[in-house]
Design an enzyme around this catalytic site. Structure first.
Site, mmCIF file in Angstrom:
data_model
loop_
_atom_site.group_PDB
_atom_site.id
_atom_site.type_symbol
_atom_site.label_atom_id
_atom_site.label_comp_id
_atom_site.label_asym_id
_atom_site.label_seq_id
_atom_site.Cartn_x
_atom_site.Cartn_y
_atom_site.Cartn_z
ATOM 1 N N CYS A 241 -11.143 9.623 -8.940
ATOM 2 C CA CYS A 241 -9.667 9.370 -8.313
ATOM 3 C C CYS A 241 -8.616 9.048 -9.085
ATOM 4 O O CYS A 241 -7.497 9.325 -8.912
ATOM 5 C CB CYS A 241 -9.746 8.675 -6.944
ATOM 6 S SG CYS A 241 -10.355 6.999 -7.215
ATOM 7 N N GLU B 10 -9.086 3.946 0.355
ATOM 8 C CA GLU B 10 -9.361 4.192 -1.081
ATOM 9 C C GLU B 10 -9.282 5.638 -1.309
ATOM 10 O O GLU B 10 -10.258 6.146 -1.271
ATOM 11 C CB GLU B 10 -10.238 3.441 -1.839
ATOM 12 C CG GLU B 10 -9.910 3.383 -3.426
ATOM 13 C CD GLU B 10 -10.333 4.394 -4.174
ATOM 14 O OE1 GLU B 10 -9.410 5.393 -4.364
ATOM 15 O OE2 GLU B 10 -11.232 4.716 -4.606
#
Length: 484
Positions: free
Chosen positions: A253, A219
């Protein structure tokens, strides 16, 4: 935080493999209890957790509870309730593509734990990014090594103390430390590695995993863009974009990294960003207790350097408090090729780039690495479909930012440079299991399959092989596909 001795790490790896070999973790009751122990750990220590994260990041308690703690508490409980369903053996006897004569062969698929797994968590959202992977691994029936980030040392120290009190130490272990410790961890053989972080480190982890053919979930992140339709409500768009940017001081993110706007809407969008900022922080953000700080001086200087090197025009913000490691939400209008467009800013900078129209915005996004998330502000359903077709991203969110993190039924993950694999609840469970298939072919079918044995004869070919060559292939066209 106490760094894990290097010579202890191979022993931790061996002990987790040994525990898995006992099949202790296969028990659904064991899994459910461990998951609920995570929930108890979070509930009973919520203030200590929020305080530790504040000490590391200056992150407001409200953000800790809203974006981390409450989510993990909820997902641990849901996982405990749902794991019997997720782990259930799937009977495929009634599958529409299964030939009738194979129904008695008991075709089954069993979600099976992969083994001893490694979860490597980053510093920016220390709770959710350490616990979410751990929840999925435990639900799957794996043993877990959790490598915590040394950057958030207060949080790591707390979790290092709490996990042994709440979870089975034969099956869940914590490793703390920096480069030496994670390097030693990666030398060990794991059955799956779940990493959240950046692409540079991901390549190192992938190379280490390749030595053991270890599967990965990555991820990552990248530059998550915003597209704004000139017809959209600029006040609402600005408020929602700025809110997505200021969460954790932009250190996430899925933070909106840059916005693609048409020249005719730039001024209005910026004015509404200023209006939203004034409502969020009436006395400014640098002294606000509703705004986090930059994690450390290394990252503070990195962001400061970006603002010094950009050739763009600062339209909002730019103020700094070096002592407190705080930087105002800053909006910069740039031209193509600017340093702010090179890589993920991972801070409170919102870059604006002017494009001719929505099509040009899609072209720009498609010419760069696929983002983790794409934010699109438009109520025009045709434009929504056009953007869906013209771009690729791990996720696409219409008319808001950040809120995909709250929708627990959706798979979350990237594509290409933004990572691979999916997570949240059953999707995290699926990361740590594999589909083990089984058949049970009864002796009484021998008279139906005996022609498979040598010597191969023309008769055997006519019975077993020839029918497959005469199957009727449906009509199709490029315009209609399968013609029914």
């Amino acid at each position: 935080m106490i760094d894990t001795p290097l010579d202890e790490i191979p022993k931790i790896n061996a002990s987790l493999h040994a525990t898995f070999a006992t099949r202790k973790t296969f028990s659904l009751a064991w899994r459910q209890h461990q998951l609920l122990q995570i929930a108890r750990m979070l509930q009973e220590n919520h203030k200590a957790i929020a305080d530790a994260i504040y000490a590391d990041l200056g992150k407001p308690a409200f953000e800790v509870y809203m974006t981390e703690l409450n989510l993990m508490l909820d997902r641990a409980i849901i996982s405990a309730k749902r794991v019997p369903e997720w782990a259930a053996v799937k009977n495929l006897e009634n599958h529409p593509d299964l030939p009738p004569h194979q129904k008695g062969w008991k075709p089954r698929v069993t979600p099976t734990p992969k083994g001893a797994v490694l979860v490597i968590s980053p510093w920016n959202y220390p709770l959710i990014l350490s616990i979410q992977g751990t929840i999925g691994a435990i639900a799957a029936g794996c043993t877990v090594c959790l490598k915590l980030s040394e950057v958030t040392s207060n949080y790591a120290s707390l979790i290092q103390r709490l996990i042994p009190k709440y979870l089975d130490q034969d099956a869940v272990r914590v490793v703390c430390g920096g480069v030496q410790e994670v390097t030693k961890v990666l030398e060990q053989k794991w059955d799956h590695i779940f990493y959240t972080g950046n692409g540079t480190v991901a390549r190192i982890i992938a190379a280490a995993a390749a030595k053991h053919l270890t599967p990965l979930t990555l991820e990552l992140g990248g530059k998550s863009p915003v597209i704004i339709d000139p017809e959209y409500d600029m006040e609402l768009a600005a408020r929602r974009v700025l809110w997505g940017k200021i969460n954790n001081c932009g250190q996430v993110c899925v933070s909106p990294d840059y916005a693609l706007v048409t020249p005719s809407t730039t001024a209005s969008f910026v004015e509404n960003l200023k209006k939203a900022y004034a409502s969020f922080y009436p006395d400014g953000s640098l002294k606000s207790d509703s705004y986090a700080r930059v994690i450390n001086m290394q990252h503070f200087n990195r962001i400061k350097s970006l603002l010094e090197r950009t050739q763009g025009k600062v339209l909002m913000g730019g103020g700094m408090d070096e002592k407190e490691r705080r930087i105002e939400p800053t909006v910069v209008l740039v031209k193509p090729g600017d340093v702010l467009l090179e890589s993920e800013t991972f801070g409170p900078i919102l870059t604006l780039l002017e494009v001719d129209d929505m099509r040009a915005a899609c072209d720009y996004i498609s010419a760069n690495d696929h983002p983790l998330v794409l934010y699109v502000f438009t109520l025009n359903e045709q434009l929504q479909q056009d953007v869906l077709k013209a771009t690729m991203s791990g996720n696409i969110i219409f008319n808001d930012t950040f809120m995909q993190m709250d929708v627990k039924v959706l798979p979350f993950g990237g594509v290409g440079e933004s990572g691979y694999g999916r997570q949240v609840l059953e999707n995290t469970f699926n990361c740590f299991t594999y589909e083990r298939t089984s058949l049970d072919i009864p002796p009484e079918v021998e008279d139906k399959i005996y022609l498979r044995y040598p010597p191969y004869t023309e008769h055997a070919f006519e019975v077993e092989c020839a029918p497959g060559l005469t199957v009727q292939i449906p009509e199709s066209t490029p315009e209609e596909g399968l013609v029914r």
